[in-house]
Motif scaffolding. Structure first.
Motif, PDB file in Angstrom:
ATOM      1  N   UNK A  18       0.854  -1.186   0.000  1.00  0.00           N
ATOM      2  CA  UNK A  18       0.000   0.000   0.000  1.00  0.00           C
ATOM      3  C   UNK A  18       0.896   1.244   0.000  1.00  0.00           C
ATOM      4  N   UNK A  19       1.315   1.699  -1.181  1.00  0.00           N
ATOM      5  CA  UNK A  19       2.252   2.824  -1.256  1.00  0.00           C
ATOM      6  C   UNK A  19       1.723   4.116  -0.642  1.00  0.00           C
ATOM      7  N   UNK A  20       0.442   4.396  -0.796  1.00  0.00           N
ATOM      8  CA  UNK A  20      -0.117   5.631  -0.231  1.00  0.00           C
ATOM      9  C   UNK A  20      -0.027   5.606   1.291  1.00  0.00           C
ATOM     10  N   UNK A  21      -0.434   4.503   1.892  1.00  0.00           N
ATOM     11  CA  UNK A  21      -0.353   4.380   3.344  1.00  0.00           C
ATOM     12  C   UNK A  21       1.100   4.475   3.798  1.00  0.00           C
ATOM     13  N   UNK A  22       2.008   3.822   3.079  1.00  0.00           N
ATOM     14  CA  UNK A  22       3.429   3.877   3.428  1.00  0.00           C
ATOM     15  C   UNK A  22       3.923   5.330   3.416  1.00  0.00           C
ATOM     16  N   UNK A  23       3.617   6.059   2.351  1.00  0.00           N
ATOM     17  CA  UNK A  23       4.098   7.433   2.217  1.00  0.00           C
ATOM     18  C   UNK A  23       3.539   8.328   3.329  1.00  0.00           C
ATOM     19  N   UNK A  24       2.253   8.170   3.636  1.00  0.00           N
ATOM     20  CA  UNK A  24       1.655   8.969   4.712  1.00  0.00           C
ATOM     21  C   UNK A  24       2.273   8.628   6.066  1.00  0.00           C
ATOM     22  N   UNK A  25       2.437   7.339   6.328  1.00  0.00           N
ATOM     23  CA  UNK A  25       3.010   6.909   7.603  1.00  0.00           C
ATOM     24  C   UNK A  25       4.450   7.384   7.743  1.00  0.00           C
ATOM     25  N   UNK A  26       5.218   7.308   6.667  1.00  0.00           N
ATOM     26  CA  UNK A  26       6.602   7.769   6.718  1.00  0.00           C
ATOM     27  C   UNK A  26       6.665   9.267   6.985  1.00  0.00           C
ATOM     28  N   UNK A  27       5.759  10.036   6.400  1.00  0.00           N
ATOM     29  CA  UNK A  27       5.722  11.479   6.634  1.00  0.00           C
ATOM     30  C   UNK A  27       5.397  11.788   8.094  1.00  0.00           C
ATOM     31  N   UNK A  28       4.448  11.053   8.672  1.00  0.00           N
ATOM     32  CA  UNK A  28       4.095  11.267  10.081  1.00  0.00           C
ATOM     33  C   UNK A  28       5.266  10.881  10.980  1.00  0.00           C
ATOM     34  N   UNK A  29       5.880   9.739  10.711  1.00  0.00           N
ATOM     35  CA  UNK A  29       7.021   9.307  11.527  1.00  0.00           C
ATOM     36  C   UNK A  29       8.154  10.326  11.446  1.00  0.00           C
ATOM     37  N   UNK A  30       8.405  10.852  10.254  1.00  0.00           N
ATOM     38  CA  UNK A  30       9.452  11.874  10.093  1.00  0.00           C
ATOM     39  C   UNK A  30       9.143  13.138  10.883  1.00  0.00           C
ATOM     40  N   UNK A  31       7.866  13.503  10.944  1.00  0.00           N
ATOM     41  CA  UNK A  31       7.463  14.731  11.642  1.00  0.00           C
ATOM     42  C   UNK A  31       7.443  14.575  13.157  1.00  0.00           C
ATOM     43  N   UNK A  32       7.439  13.354  13.644  1.00  0.00           N
ATOM     44  CA  UNK A  32       7.317  13.097  15.083  1.00  0.00           C
ATOM     45  C   UNK A  32       8.577  12.420  15.618  1.00  0.00           C
ATOM     46  N   UNK A  33       9.694  13.091  15.483  1.00  0.00           N
ATOM     47  CA  UNK A  33      10.980  12.607  15.974  1.00  0.00           C
ATOM     48  C   UNK A  33      11.274  13.207  17.350  1.00  0.00           C
ATOM     49  N   UNK A  34      12.091  12.535  18.154  1.00  0.00           N
ATOM     50  CA  UNK A  34      12.407  13.065  19.483  1.00  0.00           C
ATOM     51  C   UNK A  34      13.462  14.169  19.409  1.00  0.00           C
ATOM     52  N   UNK A  35      13.383  15.073  20.382  1.00  0.00           N
ATOM     53  CA  UNK A  35      14.444  16.070  20.514  1.00  0.00           C
ATOM     54  C   UNK A  35      15.479  15.522  21.501  1.00  0.00           C
TER      55      UNK A  35
END
Length: 106
Positions: A18-35
């Protein structure tokens, strides 16, 4: 298309179903990284401890995007969009996971 989204497409594993789900999930994971203090750096998390709920949901979605679905024909990588399988609601099966992911990203 942004440079980051182009990189995600290039980095997408061949077994993604599911490429669309993968791309969305990767974008969310990238945006929610720890400081540095292990707090989610995304403004939408408002200082939540990491891993936050959105990052956890993104990890679940990344796994789901790689999971073969019963009744879905297999396809070689790069041969176009996967066949659409409908959920009992009449919506595409991936819609539930995508909606949950979008809700946590907001």
């Amino acid at each position: 298309m942004s440079e980051a989204s182009t990189d995600r497409v290039a980095d997408r594993p061949a077994e993604v179903t599911d490429p669309l789900l993968w791309d969305l999930a990767a974008a969310v994971a990238d945006a929610h990284q720890p400081d540095a203090e292990r707090v989610c750096a995304s403004p939408s998390c408002a200082g939540a401890a990491w891993p936050c709920a959105a990052w956890n949901a993104a990890q679940t979605a990344l796994t789901t995007a790689r999971t073969p679905r019963p009744g879905m024909p297999s396809r070689p990588a790069g041969t176009g969009a996967p066949a659409t399988r409908l959920h009992a609601t009449g919506q595409p099966a991936a819609a539930d996971a995508t909606e949950r992911l979008a809700a946590t990203a907001a």
